[in-house]
Design a protein around this motif. Sequence first.
Motif, short mmCIF file in Angstrom:
data_model
loop_
_atom_site.label_atom_id
_atom_site.label_comp_id
_atom_site.label_asym_id
_atom_site.label_seq_id
_atom_site.Cartn_x
_atom_site.Cartn_y
_atom_site.Cartn_z
N ASP A 337 -76.26 17.75 -31.73
CA ASP A 337 -76.89 17.02 -32.83
C ASP A 337 -78.19 17.68 -33.31
O ASP A 337 -79.02 17.02 -33.91
CB ASP A 337 -77.16 15.56 -32.42
N ARG A 338 -78.36 18.96 -33.08
CA ARG A 338 -79.61 19.60 -33.46
C ARG A 338 -79.44 20.64 -34.57
O ARG A 338 -80.41 20.93 -35.27
CB ARG A 338 -80.25 20.28 -32.25
N TYR A 339 -78.24 21.19 -34.74
CA TYR A 339 -78.07 22.30 -35.68
C TYR A 339 -76.85 22.08 -36.57
O TYR A 339 -75.94 21.32 -36.24
CB TYR A 339 -77.93 23.63 -34.93
N ILE A 340 -76.87 22.78 -37.69
CA ILE A 340 -75.77 22.77 -38.65
C ILE A 340 -75.39 24.22 -38.93
O ILE A 340 -76.27 25.08 -39.10
CB ILE A 340 -76.18 22.04 -39.95
N PHE A 341 -74.09 24.50 -38.97
CA PHE A 341 -73.59 25.84 -39.27
C PHE A 341 -72.79 25.78 -40.57
O PHE A 341 -72.01 24.85 -40.78
CB PHE A 341 -72.69 26.35 -38.14
#
Length: 444
Positions: A337-341
């Motif tokens: 729940d910390r990054y988006i790709f």
Amino acid sequence: MKVKVLVRNPDDYLRETKQDIHKVPRNYDPSLHPLETPREYTRALNAVKLGRVFAKPFVGNLDGHRDAITCLGKHPQRLSWLYSGACDGELRLWDVSRQKLITTVQAHDGFLRDFSFSHESSTLYTIGDDKLIKQWKSDCPQGSDLKAPINTIVTNSMLTSVSHHRSKPYIATCGDAAHLWEHSRAQPLKTYQWGVDSLQHIRFNQIEENMLAACGSDRSIILYDIRESSPLRKVVLKMRSNSLCWNPMEAFIFTVANEDFNLYTFDIRNLNLPLTMHKDHVSAVIDVDYSPTGKEFVSAGYDKTIRIYEVDKTHSRDIYHTKRMQRLTCAAWSLDDRYIFTGSDEMNIRMWKARSGDKLGIVKPRERAALQVSSKLVDKFVHHPEVRRIHRHRQVPKHVYNARNEMRQSHTAAQRKDYNVRANTKRPKPVVPEAAKIVVTETI
């Protein structure tokens, strides 16, 4: 004889160590703090200003693909592993914590359309334009097992999407129809057809594990149950849906990315009306993926922007864009729940922070507590005009700004025309909510 004695607990005013802060008693009676609200408002205003100053969502990029990115996949057991597929059929495994390539393999001839992970066998299933379903080993420490597939299934038609059952050895594919496969068989167990030429996206529900949903070329969304021999329900929208994602925390909720620049969240118990219509994109929405908490989702648009929505909100809470990023093709939200790709046409995979103002690295307890207090103060005063203006303001590309103004003008003109028709008609038709106009028909 009675003796009155003052009793004080040393834990209330003594420090455990010399590095601790002195404990100060405080009376929370509001009458003793008449300036508490103005003081909190000032702190909230400063916090929201600093939040915009330190909002730097871009983390890094993974380059090396020789063609446009078509799909991204998160390993279910390794947070730092990310799989990517490209239009030239190349499959790559990345270590995103070090931003390095682990291994690469030519998986298919032509487009690599989609892939899906098997939770129970630690394998990866890929499909491409060469009419093949390939199974790869995905639990090797260095990904060396990607050099050759461990199983290959030849299909009769080209496939566009694949999804794996959460706990059973079943995979679902779509193309000219929806097919259900078993690991040990080279022929599909079941084939579902319901008056549609082709399906472009299919996904298993991760909570109600036997439920399937697919997006059709006839603007339909079709629901299946693998225990049944025929599809369950079909709802037809005004325009075609490109992608679909189930909410990982609510079994009956899913969101679709539509060609009419919007996203729609549906409840399968009532498909006559979408729960929420999510706006703000100014071109077709290509992909959507939920956060592991189920409270937010990310969308990738053809307008070269990424937007993050809360499930129950109409407008996005944030927009990400860069000058060199072209049309988006896929998006994925990391399992922590910390990054988006995101993947795009210009062959790059970009990494973003899920919350643009988060600090990377170690956050000490006092700093974390201060950030939490600031966040609560902003939530408390977010409806004040000055705080709301700063909190909502985002810099957007010029083409997005102009397109948004044009859409706003056309929407205002349509509303004005509808009002004039009603005002000059003896028997006006009933008012239809904007969300209800989306659904054309529903079939059971």
